[in-house]
Design a protein around this motif. Structure first.
Motif, mmCIF file in Angstrom:
data_model
loop_
_atom_site.group_PDB
_atom_site.id
_atom_site.type_symbol
_atom_site.label_atom_id
_atom_site.label_comp_id
_atom_site.label_asym_id
_atom_site.label_seq_id
_atom_site.Cartn_x
_atom_site.Cartn_y
_atom_site.Cartn_z
ATOM 1 N N PHE A 67 0.761 -0.996 0.110
ATOM 2 C CA PHE A 67 0.001 -0.079 -0.007
ATOM 3 C C PHE A 67 0.876 1.373 -0.079
ATOM 4 O O PHE A 67 0.334 2.395 0.210
ATOM 5 N N ASN A 68 2.171 1.121 -0.118
ATOM 6 C CA ASN A 68 3.220 2.223 -0.455
ATOM 7 C C ASN A 68 3.298 3.120 0.833
ATOM 8 O O ASN A 68 3.674 4.285 1.077
ATOM 9 N N GLY A 71 6.742 4.277 1.067
ATOM 10 C CA GLY A 71 7.418 5.362 0.228
ATOM 11 C C GLY A 71 7.494 6.564 1.123
ATOM 12 O O GLY A 71 8.120 7.564 0.841
ATOM 13 N N CYS A 72 6.454 6.648 1.997
ATOM 14 C CA CYS A 72 6.581 7.738 2.824
ATOM 15 C C CYS A 72 7.099 7.669 4.452
ATOM 16 O O CYS A 72 7.953 8.436 4.730
ATOM 17 N N MET A 80 8.637 11.377 4.169
ATOM 18 C CA MET A 80 7.712 12.428 3.927
ATOM 19 C C MET A 80 6.605 12.346 5.092
ATOM 20 O O MET A 80 5.954 13.303 5.583
ATOM 21 N N PRO A 111 -3.051 10.050 4.564
ATOM 22 C CA PRO A 111 -4.190 9.724 3.422
ATOM 23 C C PRO A 111 -5.196 8.790 4.441
ATOM 24 O O PRO A 111 -4.926 8.142 5.138
ATOM 25 N N PHE A 113 -6.857 5.786 4.520
ATOM 26 C CA PHE A 113 -6.877 4.601 3.730
ATOM 27 C C PHE A 113 -8.201 3.619 3.865
ATOM 28 O O PHE A 113 -8.437 3.023 3.246
ATOM 29 N N ALA B 142 4.563 15.923 -0.243
ATOM 30 C CA ALA B 142 5.828 16.719 -0.839
ATOM 31 C C ALA B 142 6.785 15.650 -0.629
ATOM 32 O O ALA B 142 7.312 15.501 0.596
ATOM 33 N N CYS B 143 7.563 15.400 -1.628
ATOM 34 C CA CYS B 143 8.565 14.190 -1.617
ATOM 35 C C CYS B 143 9.958 14.435 -0.522
ATOM 36 O O CYS B 143 10.257 13.713 -0.074
ATOM 37 N N GLU B 211 8.063 11.377 -7.629
ATOM 38 C CA GLU B 211 7.829 10.124 -6.687
ATOM 39 C C GLU B 211 6.506 9.790 -6.554
ATOM 40 O O GLU B 211 6.186 8.623 -5.650
ATOM 41 N N PHE B 212 5.385 10.368 -6.997
ATOM 42 C CA PHE B 212 4.032 10.111 -6.997
ATOM 43 C C PHE B 212 3.426 9.624 -8.300
ATOM 44 O O PHE B 212 2.234 9.380 -8.309
ATOM 45 N N TYR B 457 1.126 1.684 -8.371
ATOM 46 C CA TYR B 457 0.512 2.758 -8.521
ATOM 47 C C TYR B 457 -0.895 3.090 -7.800
ATOM 48 O O TYR B 457 -1.751 2.403 -8.115
ATOM 49 N N THR B 461 -0.083 8.596 -3.218
ATOM 50 C CA THR B 461 0.786 7.832 -2.485
ATOM 51 C C THR B 461 2.002 7.531 -3.415
ATOM 52 O O THR B 461 2.014 7.805 -4.684
ATOM 53 N N PRO B 462 3.295 7.516 -2.687
ATOM 54 C CA PRO B 462 4.430 7.412 -3.474
ATOM 55 C C PRO B 462 4.555 6.322 -4.414
ATOM 56 O O PRO B 462 3.895 5.169 -4.230
ATOM 57 N N TYR B 463 5.118 6.157 -5.409
ATOM 58 C CA TYR B 463 5.246 5.469 -6.724
ATOM 59 C C TYR B 463 6.668 5.118 -6.742
ATOM 60 O O TYR B 463 7.296 5.860 -7.637
ATOM 61 N N LEU B 464 7.469 4.184 -6.125
ATOM 62 C CA LEU B 464 8.904 4.331 -5.931
ATOM 63 C C LEU B 464 9.342 2.811 -6.557
ATOM 64 O O LEU B 464 10.154 2.688 -7.686
#
Lengths: 172, 610
Positions: A67-68, A71-72, A80, A111, A113, B142-143, B211-212, B457, B461-464
């Motif tokens: 769920f990414n 990434g944060c 982030m 967010p 979810f 904001a990355c 990054e998104f 994707y 949310t981030p797409y890394l």
């Protein structure tokens, strides 16, 4: 004429309700603070269904990547979003707080979810998030990762006692 | 009374400016004497009189050179603090203040407050404050910290971008909002952090969010109304990219039809990245704007076979209608988040016996590009630090030659990739001295371990699809400030710094170059030799853009925002935990000792001679 119309519209008054039934205190919901008026009460609204279940915590770990979340929040060190492996919790460290953060989002960038993800998966995620700071039993926390080693395994995470969010016992 | 005195000083500086030999500023100076209105399209490519600092890079050519020379190599050691100002926001301060008509304009990171400070009064009190109140949730997409790289000015208006992807126009005299245009959607991961450039009545702005999986663009807004004049996407069909008859890329690799579609797996261009968050430059003679496009998404290159046009490259466009004139892809099929967004500095130099209009582009991939800005031909591309991720740039085809042993493969850990994802140089803008013909380049020396992973994707949310951890590169230093000689194609001198030099550079006719360090030192060095002349310890690490101006009292001032953050400083500004080496997308790992050297801040410092 206009004045007359305005005056007649103003005659419509809302009804005052004088005989509402007495309601009990609204103790439910997820508390974000230990502070309360009057004597302290114990109010654990929800119990975590999975924190003693290693499979559920490892599912949480899988979902955390899918769920990414990573990434944060990276693998707990943050980016982030804030770190999840330390002892600071903006919105509470209890399982129901973490559940609420994931499900409902938080105003500064988390967010919501819960609009897309089911409650079971959010509980699994919440259990995994708490495992990052050593808040679940060692025997259910994941021991290793299948990928590049970037930190000690969750099983080895020292218990980071929540410093700013835990309900405190009454002071002597 | 004070104002009359100031108007007189303005006239004197305008006259001085005309005798400085900086051609082309007569119109601007005449305007300054009348009502201080600067007309963007009459600005020459060289600096004006230097009394004001009307755009973040100092001029349209992005030189960050000031003709002021009151502060010089002989007296810089006596610089002293004149005044300071707390922005009240303690996230990364990457902006350049602007100075126009006795007022300084300072924009903060989120919540993007704009302050107007009255330079005619002692201590520069606030004239007005404008609060755009951007959406708080924008902070979550904001990355690299919630930075803002500064405002732009034209015709009595301040223009800037808010984190939640709006552009605003504010009356420079009153702080009243004139227009506000929504350009993006945070639920698609779209934010805006760059400083606009105003050209011929158009406000040029770009989107962040590589990054998104955003679909990157550059947009021109009508400066008068805020209406969108044109938008050029950086992926997709030619019509969306504003590629038409005038498009003449120099190299075969950039020629073809609808490459923004065909150089991607089916439909992946829709989430392909290629934002714009660096600086834009403008050549009024060729009437072309130049800017770089950001990395493709996701980071994992295995998932997007193809060249991934038009990401990670440099566009030349007509500012009137956005028509693309040429493109050069610095990193085709980018492997490492090596954006092309770094600034392009426009200089005219004799090159191999003939005068040429050039563009200097210190690339994120580690190569210092010298490009003919009329055609897009690469004349030189030399590594300006340790690179092992590529073998060089083939000047015949224009193509970067990747080193196969360092290429990411899904599920494989590749170690010691240099430069790391932030590149040899990231956003921190360089400065050019036309006197010394040297380019002053703040940059870093980082390598990384990298594992490419699956990516999902999910919009917003981030797409890394990658885990990475960075660390200092060979040599034992993580940052450097140096003077590059583009003709000799080598460093004239360098200064090694412990941490990445994440601040911009400034150079003056006094042959003094300025930059800041992440520990918080603001430094003045002899631009010819690199010898340190002066340093001052500010309250927090410096990642801002130094500027200089002549105050209403006739003295030269140098200003810098101090306040650590940005991608490199997020370990401090966002309290990241480096026990996880991937914190901050891997950057916190390389900066784990920064919290022992600096703390959060947000203060403007202004210096002058006693």
């Amino acid at each position: 004429m206009t004045a007359l119309l305005a005056a007649s519209a103003a005659c419509e008054r809302e009804t005052r309700r004088f005989h509402d039934e007495a309601q009990p205190p609204a103790a439910g919901g997820v508390r974000l603070t230990a502070l309360e008026p009057g004597p302290a009460t114990s109010s654990r609204a929800l119990r975590h269904p999975y924190e003693d279940n290693a499979w559920a915590v490892s599912e949480g770990k899988r979902l955390y990547s899918q769920f990414n979340c990573a990434g944060c929040h990276a693998h707990g060190g943050g980016g982030m979003g804030p770190p999840l492996m330390d002892a600071l919790w903006r919105y509470g460290a209890e399982p129901e707080n973490v559940f609420a953060s994931i499900a409902g989002g938080r105003p500064n960038g988390m967010p919501a979810f819960g609009t897309k993800v089911g409650a079971t998966q959010i509980w699994q995620l919440a259990a995994y998030v708490r495992s990052m700071s050593g808040l679940v039993p060692k025997d259910v926390a994941p021991g290793r990762t299948d990928h590049m080693q970037v930190k000690a395994g969750e099983q080895a995470a020292p218990e980071a006692v929540p410093r700013n969010a835990a309900p405190e016992p009454p002071a002597p | 009374m004070r104002f009359r005195a100031f108007a007189g000083a303005g006239l004197i500086t305008a006259v001085l400016g005309c005798t400085d030999g900086n051609g082309g500023d007569a119109a601007a100076s005449a305007g300054a004497a009348a009502n201080r209105t600067r007309v963007a399209d009459t600005t020459a490519i060289a600096s004006g009189s230097g009394a004001e600092w009307t755009q973040v890079a100092g001029d349209d050519a992005n030189t960050r050179y000031s003709p002021l020379d009151e502060i010089n190599t002989a007296n810089a050691a006596q610089l002293t603090l004149a005044w300071s100002f707390s922005t009240g926001v303690n996230r990364g301060q990457e902006a350049a203040p602007l100075v126009i008509d006795g007022t300084m304009y300072v924009v903060t990171p989120y919540p993007n407050i704009l302050y107007a400070l009255d330079l005619t009064q002692p201590g520069a009190p606030t004239r007005w404050t404008y609060r755009p109140e951007p959406l708080a949730a924008a902070q979550g997409v904001a990355c690299c910290d919630v930075v803002n790289r500064g405002p732009a000015y034209a015709d009595g208006r301040i223009f800037y971008n808010t984190l939640d992807a709006h552009t605003v126009a504010v009356d420079a005299a009153t702080g009243r909002e004139i227009w506000r245009t929504r350009l993006g959607d945070i639920n698609r991961g779209e934010t805006m952090t760059m400083a606009p450039l105003v050209v011929k009545g158009k406000v040029l702005v770009g989107v962040s969010g590589g990054e998104f999986g955003v679909r990157g663009w550059l947009t021109a807004l009508d400066a008068a109304s805020g209406a969108i004049a044109w938008r050029a996407y950086h992926t997709g069909p030619d019509a969306d990219v504003l590629i038409g008859d005038r498009f003449k890329p120099f190299y075969a690799m950039d020629q073809g039809t609808d490459l923004g579609v065909t150089s991607w797996p089916p439909d992946m261009w829709r989430t392909g990245g290629g934002g714009v968050w660096g600086f834009i430059s403008y050549d009024p003679d060729l009437d072309l704007i130049y800017y770089g496009t950001a990395n493709p998404g996701p980071w994992n290159p295995d998932l997007r076979p193809g060249d991934n046009k038009w990401t990670a490259g440099i566009f030349a466009r007509d500012p009137d209608d956005g028509a693309a004139v040429w493109f050069y892809q610095t990193s085709p099929h980018d492997l490492y988040d090596h954006d092309g967004i770094n600034e392009s500095i426009l200089v005219d130099l004799p090159w191999q016996g003939r005068d040429r209009k050039l563009l200097l582009h210190p690339g994120r991939n580690g190569y210092m590009y010298v490009i003919d800005r009329a055609t897009g031909e690469v004349l030189a591309a030399d590594a300006f630090g340790f690179v092992n991720s590529a073998r060089g740039v083939d000047l015949r085809t224009g193509r970067l030659i990747p080193e196969p042993s360092k290429a990411p493969v899904t599920g494989r850990v590749v170690r010691m990739i240099c430069p790391a994802a932030p590149g040899m140089k990231d956003w921190q803008p360089a400065a050019w001295s036309p006197r010394l013909r040297l380019l002053f380049v703040p940059h870093q020396n980082l390598c990384m371990d990298h594992e490419a992973l699956e990516a999902n994707y999910i919009s917003g949310t981030p797409y890394l699809g990658a885990d990475a951890k960075y660390y200092g590169g060979p040599g034992g230093w993580r940052g450097r400030f140096g003077a590059w000689d583009p003709v000799a194609r080598e460093w004239a001198w360098t200064i090694e710094e412990n941490f990445p030099v994440w601040s911009g550079a400034l150079v003056t006719a006094g042959d003094v170059a300025f930059y800041g360090t992440m520990e918080g030192w603001f430094k003045a060095v002899d631009a010819a030799s690199g010898r340190e002349l002066w340093r001052f310890k500010t309250g927090s690490g410096i990642i801002g853009q130094p500027v200089t101006y002549r105050g209403p009292d006739g003295k030269q001032y140098v200003a810098i925002l101090s306040g650590v953050g940005g991608w490199s400083g997020a370990i401090v500004s966002a309290d990241l935990d480096p026990r996880d080496s991937t914190a901050g997308a891997g950057f916190a790992s390389a900066m784990r000792d920064l919290p022992q050297h600096t703390t959060k801040g947000g203060t403007l410092y202004v210096f002058a001679l006693p």
